[in-house]
Motif scaffolding. Structure first.
Motif, short mmCIF file in Angstrom:
data_model
loop_
_atom_site.label_atom_id
_atom_site.label_comp_id
_atom_site.label_asym_id
_atom_site.label_seq_id
_atom_site.Cartn_x
_atom_site.Cartn_y
_atom_site.Cartn_z
N GLY A 199 5.14 3.49 1.98
CA GLY A 199 4.16 2.62 2.19
C GLY A 199 4.39 1.66 3.10
O GLY A 199 5.36 1.78 3.81
N ARG A 250 0.96 -1.11 -0.11
CA ARG A 250 -0.04 0.05 0.05
C ARG A 250 0.88 1.40 0.02
O ARG A 250 1.61 1.41 0.98
CB ARG A 250 -0.98 0.12 1.21
CG ARG A 250 -1.76 1.23 1.23
CD ARG A 250 -2.86 1.31 2.49
NE ARG A 250 -3.61 0.14 2.54
CZ ARG A 250 -4.62 -0.05 1.71
NH1 ARG A 250 -4.94 0.71 0.77
NH2 ARG A 250 -5.15 -1.38 1.95
N TYR A 290 1.32 5.35 -0.21
CA TYR A 290 0.71 6.62 0.39
C TYR A 290 1.04 7.86 -0.70
O TYR A 290 2.39 8.26 -0.52
CB TYR A 290 0.88 6.81 1.78
CG TYR A 290 0.48 5.84 2.71
CD1 TYR A 290 -0.73 5.45 2.82
CD2 TYR A 290 1.25 4.85 3.29
CE1 TYR A 290 -1.42 4.52 3.67
CE2 TYR A 290 0.80 3.84 4.03
CZ TYR A 290 -0.50 3.64 4.12
OH TYR A 290 -0.96 2.61 4.86
N HIS A 291 0.33 8.42 -1.39
CA HIS A 291 0.63 9.31 -2.37
C HIS A 291 1.43 10.79 -1.67
O HIS A 291 2.23 11.17 -2.29
CB HIS A 291 -0.49 9.82 -3.20
CG HIS A 291 -1.50 10.64 -2.51
ND1 HIS A 291 -2.57 10.41 -1.56
CD2 HIS A 291 -1.53 12.08 -2.58
CE1 HIS A 291 -3.04 11.32 -1.26
NE2 HIS A 291 -2.66 12.38 -1.64
N VAL A 301 -0.97 -1.00 -4.14
CA VAL A 301 -2.22 -0.03 -4.15
C VAL A 301 -1.81 1.22 -3.83
O VAL A 301 -1.32 1.57 -2.64
CB VAL A 301 -3.32 -1.05 -3.40
CG1 VAL A 301 -4.64 0.02 -2.94
CG2 VAL A 301 -3.88 -2.18 -3.62
N LEU A 302 -2.24 2.07 -4.51
CA LEU A 302 -2.02 3.60 -4.18
C LEU A 302 -3.23 4.16 -3.57
O LEU A 302 -4.27 3.76 -3.92
CB LEU A 302 -1.83 4.42 -5.55
CG LEU A 302 -1.33 5.67 -5.34
CD1 LEU A 302 -0.01 6.03 -4.74
CD2 LEU A 302 -1.42 6.80 -6.61
N ASP A 303 -3.11 4.85 -2.53
CA ASP A 303 -4.14 5.56 -1.77
C ASP A 303 -4.98 6.71 -2.54
O ASP A 303 -5.73 7.38 -1.88
CB ASP A 303 -3.95 5.84 -0.52
CG ASP A 303 -2.98 7.04 -0.41
OD1 ASP A 303 -2.28 7.50 -1.25
OD2 ASP A 303 -2.85 7.74 0.68
N TYR A 304 -4.38 6.84 -3.94
CA TYR A 304 -5.46 7.74 -4.39
C TYR A 304 -5.60 7.29 -5.96
O TYR A 304 -4.77 6.75 -6.32
CB TYR A 304 -4.22 8.92 -4.87
CG TYR A 304 -4.86 10.15 -5.52
CD1 TYR A 304 -5.17 11.11 -4.80
CD2 TYR A 304 -4.58 10.25 -6.72
CE1 TYR A 304 -5.70 12.53 -5.63
CE2 TYR A 304 -4.93 11.27 -7.51
CZ TYR A 304 -5.49 12.55 -6.85
OH TYR A 304 -5.89 13.72 -7.56
N GLN A 305 -6.87 7.32 -6.33
CA GLN A 305 -7.42 7.03 -7.61
C GLN A 305 -7.02 7.78 -8.93
O GLN A 305 -6.99 8.85 -8.90
CB GLN A 305 -8.93 6.99 -7.42
CG GLN A 305 -9.49 6.07 -8.74
CD GLN A 305 -9.10 4.60 -8.80
OE1 GLN A 305 -9.07 3.98 -7.67
NE2 GLN A 305 -8.75 4.29 -9.88
#
Length: 88
Positions: free
Chosen positions: A62, A2, A4-5, A72-76
């Motif tokens: 992350g 994961r 975090y951007h 998985v990035l926490d920003y779409q």
């Protein structure tokens, strides 16, 4: 993993761009290289101290989760720009 951007490093020039564009460039563009690695959380302080001794910046971006598949990035981000495919 994961990611975090808000923790992904970027240059001053890149920070002038809108967030979406900045992330696309940071994640997929250019020839600026960083070493990416994982380590157990209990070793983080030791590794950071040793890196600081050698003036090597370390940035946590992350975490590894055993229940996640892939990265998985926490920003779409919209589908589109892709980075270089090293193994095609």
């Amino acid at each position: 993993a994961r990611l975090y951007h808000a923790l992904i490093p970027s240059s001053a020039a890149l920070r002038m761009l809108p967030l979406q564009e900045r992330l696309e460039f940071a994640l997929t563009g250019g020839d600026d290289y960083e070493l990416l690695f994982t380590l157990p959380p209990e070793l983080l302080d030791t590794v950071r101290q040793e890196a600081e001794r050698h003036v090597i910046p370390i940035t946590g971006i992350g975490e590894i989760h055993k229940n996640l598949s892939g990265c998985v990035l926490d920003y779409q981000l919209p589908n589109g720009r892709q980075g270089y495919e090293h193994f095609s």
